[in-house]
Design an enzyme around this catalytic site. Sequence first.
Site, mmCIF file in Angstrom:
data_model
loop_
_atom_site.group_PDB
_atom_site.id
_atom_site.type_symbol
_atom_site.label_atom_id
_atom_site.label_comp_id
_atom_site.label_asym_id
_atom_site.label_seq_id
_atom_site.Cartn_x
_atom_site.Cartn_y
_atom_site.Cartn_z
ATOM 1 N N LYS A 30 0.500 -1.181 0.447
ATOM 2 C CA LYS A 30 0.303 -0.193 0.119
ATOM 3 C C LYS A 30 0.941 1.213 -0.038
ATOM 4 C CE LYS A 30 -1.800 -1.328 4.093
ATOM 5 N NZ LYS A 30 -1.612 -2.550 4.508
ATOM 6 N N ARG A 105 -9.752 1.232 8.225
ATOM 7 C CA ARG A 105 -9.272 0.001 8.902
ATOM 8 C C ARG A 105 -10.110 -0.859 9.769
ATOM 9 N NH1 ARG A 105 -3.393 0.751 8.840
ATOM 10 N NH2 ARG A 105 -3.002 -1.560 9.129
ATOM 11 N N ARG A 144 11.439 -5.843 5.340
ATOM 12 C CA ARG A 144 11.183 -4.239 4.972
ATOM 13 C C ARG A 144 11.993 -3.090 5.830
ATOM 14 N NH1 ARG A 144 5.771 -1.937 5.701
ATOM 15 N NH2 ARG A 144 5.524 -3.006 6.837
ATOM 16 N N ARG A 177 11.178 -0.927 11.547
ATOM 17 C CA ARG A 177 9.736 -0.494 11.595
ATOM 18 C C ARG A 177 9.746 -1.234 12.991
ATOM 19 N NH1 ARG A 177 4.994 0.526 8.427
ATOM 20 N NH2 ARG A 177 3.966 -0.915 9.848
ATOM 21 N N ARG A 188 -0.312 -8.496 13.366
ATOM 22 C CA ARG A 188 -1.473 -7.567 12.730
ATOM 23 C C ARG A 188 -2.448 -8.175 11.990
ATOM 24 N NH1 ARG A 188 4.964 -5.629 10.577
ATOM 25 N NH2 ARG A 188 3.622 -4.396 9.364
HETATM 26 P P1 AP5 Z 1 4.659 -1.549 1.565
HETATM 27 O O1 AP5 Z 1 4.744 -1.183 0.598
HETATM 28 O O2 AP5 Z 1 5.416 -0.474 2.892
HETATM 29 O O3 AP5 Z 1 3.425 -2.768 2.335
HETATM 30 P P2 AP5 Z 1 2.217 -1.465 3.016
HETATM 31 O O4 AP5 Z 1 0.965 -2.344 2.395
HETATM 32 O O5 AP5 Z 1 2.150 -0.121 3.235
HETATM 33 O O6 AP5 Z 1 2.939 -2.794 4.352
HETATM 34 P P3 AP5 Z 1 2.614 -1.969 5.973
HETATM 35 O O7 AP5 Z 1 2.679 -3.509 7.053
HETATM 36 O O8 AP5 Z 1 3.475 -0.778 6.253
HETATM 37 O O9 AP5 Z 1 1.080 -1.728 6.140
HETATM 38 P P4 AP5 Z 1 -0.287 -1.951 7.858
HETATM 39 O O10 AP5 Z 1 -1.328 -1.664 6.901
HETATM 40 O O11 AP5 Z 1 0.461 -3.146 8.149
HETATM 41 O O12 AP5 Z 1 1.254 -0.867 8.266
HETATM 42 P P5 AP5 Z 1 1.079 1.288 8.716
HETATM 43 O O13 AP5 Z 1 1.672 1.268 9.102
HETATM 44 O O14 AP5 Z 1 -0.628 0.870 7.493
HETATM 45 O O15 AP5 Z 1 5.441 -2.730 1.286
HETATM 46 C C1 AP5 Z 1 6.266 -4.517 2.501
HETATM 47 C C2 AP5 Z 1 7.378 -4.471 1.451
HETATM 48 O O16 AP5 Z 1 6.879 -4.517 0.535
HETATM 49 C C3 AP5 Z 1 8.202 -3.064 1.631
HETATM 50 O O17 AP5 Z 1 9.908 -3.880 2.161
HETATM 51 C C4 AP5 Z 1 8.660 -2.687 0.015
HETATM 52 O O18 AP5 Z 1 9.803 -3.263 -0.742
HETATM 53 C C5 AP5 Z 1 7.771 -4.892 -0.608
HETATM 54 N N1 AP5 Z 1 6.720 -4.256 -1.655
HETATM 55 C C6 AP5 Z 1 6.302 -3.862 -2.258
HETATM 56 N N2 AP5 Z 1 5.189 -4.322 -2.797
HETATM 57 C C7 AP5 Z 1 6.474 -5.218 -3.864
HETATM 58 C C8 AP5 Z 1 5.593 -5.819 -4.689
HETATM 59 N N3 AP5 Z 1 4.968 -5.898 -5.746
HETATM 60 N N4 AP5 Z 1 6.955 -6.798 -4.464
HETATM 61 C C9 AP5 Z 1 7.703 -7.110 -3.987
HETATM 62 N N5 AP5 Z 1 7.964 -5.974 -2.457
HETATM 63 C C10 AP5 Z 1 7.414 -5.294 -3.038
HETATM 64 O O19 AP5 Z 1 0.423 0.252 10.025
HETATM 65 C C11 AP5 Z 1 0.816 0.266 11.552
HETATM 66 C C12 AP5 Z 1 0.120 0.501 12.692
HETATM 67 O O20 AP5 Z 1 -0.423 1.675 13.267
HETATM 68 C C13 AP5 Z 1 -0.817 -0.761 12.332
HETATM 69 O O21 AP5 Z 1 -0.728 -1.909 13.001
HETATM 70 C C14 AP5 Z 1 -2.155 -0.245 13.673
HETATM 71 O O22 AP5 Z 1 -1.483 -0.234 14.970
HETATM 72 C C15 AP5 Z 1 -2.061 1.341 13.441
HETATM 73 N N6 AP5 Z 1 -2.841 2.092 12.446
HETATM 74 C C16 AP5 Z 1 -2.306 2.433 11.432
HETATM 75 N N7 AP5 Z 1 -3.777 2.753 10.806
HETATM 76 C C17 AP5 Z 1 -4.727 2.362 11.535
HETATM 77 C C18 AP5 Z 1 -5.823 2.249 11.418
HETATM 78 N N8 AP5 Z 1 -6.636 3.146 9.980
HETATM 79 N N9 AP5 Z 1 -6.901 2.515 12.432
HETATM 80 C C19 AP5 Z 1 -6.312 2.196 13.098
HETATM 81 N N10 AP5 Z 1 -5.126 1.440 13.505
HETATM 82 C C20 AP5 Z 1 -4.425 2.221 12.393
#
Ligand code: AP5
Length: 236
Positions: A30, A105, A144, A177, A188
């Site tokens: 994402k 979410r 990552r 992270r 997660r």
């Molecule tokens: P990346 O693009 O970083 O993936 P992502 O989907 O953004 O993954 P996240 O882990 O950031 O998502 P998340 O939803 O758990 O975390 P968030 O920060 O929102 O890619 C991942 C890896 O794969 C990278 O190394 C990249 O290079 C590689 N990659 C990408 N595409 C690829 C491809 N096509 N092929 C190969 N490799 C690839 O949330 C973190 C925490 O915050 C949550 O757990 C929660 O506690 C809180 N939080 C955030 N938002 C909310 C909300 N709305 N409500 C409640 N809690 C929330």
Amino acid sequence: MAVSPAVPQKRPPEELNRAVILLGPPGAGKGTQAKKLAARYAVPHLSTGDMLREHVANGTELGAKARPIMERGELVPDSLVLKIVAARIEQPDCAHGFVFDGFPRTVAQAHYLGELLKQHGFRRPIVIHLAVDTSLILRRITGRRMCKTGGEIYNLFERPPKVKDRCDNDGGELVQRPDDREEIVGPRLKAYEKQTAPLVAYYKRLGLLHDVDAAKTVEEVEQQIWKTLHHARGKH
Ligand code: AP5
């Protein structure tokens, strides 16, 4: 064989004029795709994860509440997240739309967002579902690394930096992270299955959901998103 049209570098923000929601499990890509899409249309990339991490880094009251929850791999309560989002989309740079990454979410967040978008006069959002098998997720998350300065995302296995631990763009330090440790990935994924996956059916029912195969390469996923947006913009 038909040749797919190239993804353009830049498009005017007026052409988007709405919210795009990137929905998918942790590690689906994402953040990687949201950055590209937002840069193309020159609209803000709104990652609630990044916003919460900023609160944690700045030691705010909200950050202090969110920190232990995020470190356990659970979702931060809606009451905290909704406040941040509502304040952010009122900023002038959001006038022509924005790309959500990690929001909404929960179904409650999605309801709230629907109302918020209506209040601000936006049309219905386009929801891109980045579908990817769990078997790929662990490798993506544990590999990552993120740039401390500019937030660029790398992967030690798939997309390593040219110089170890340094960002190609600005030389910033690359860090892991705290919630990317292997033992936090399980919780997660559980939180995603229980609280976020129901949004796939929710947005499908509303006719707003578009599936993209996120197991492909970054460039192929980018191409699919571009094509999807191109078609969806004409439909709703
Ligand atoms: P990346 O693009 O970083 O993936 P992502 O989907 O953004 O993954 P996240 O882990 O950031 O998502 P998340 O939803 O758990 O975390 P968030 O920060 O929102 O890619 C991942 C890896 O794969 C990278 O190394 C990249 O290079 C590689 N990659 C990408 N595409 C690829 C491809 N096509 N092929 C190969 N490799 C690839 O949330 C973190 C925490 O915050 C949550 O757990 C929660 O506690 C809180 N939080 C955030 N938002 C909310 C909300 N709305 N409500 C409640 N809690 C929330």
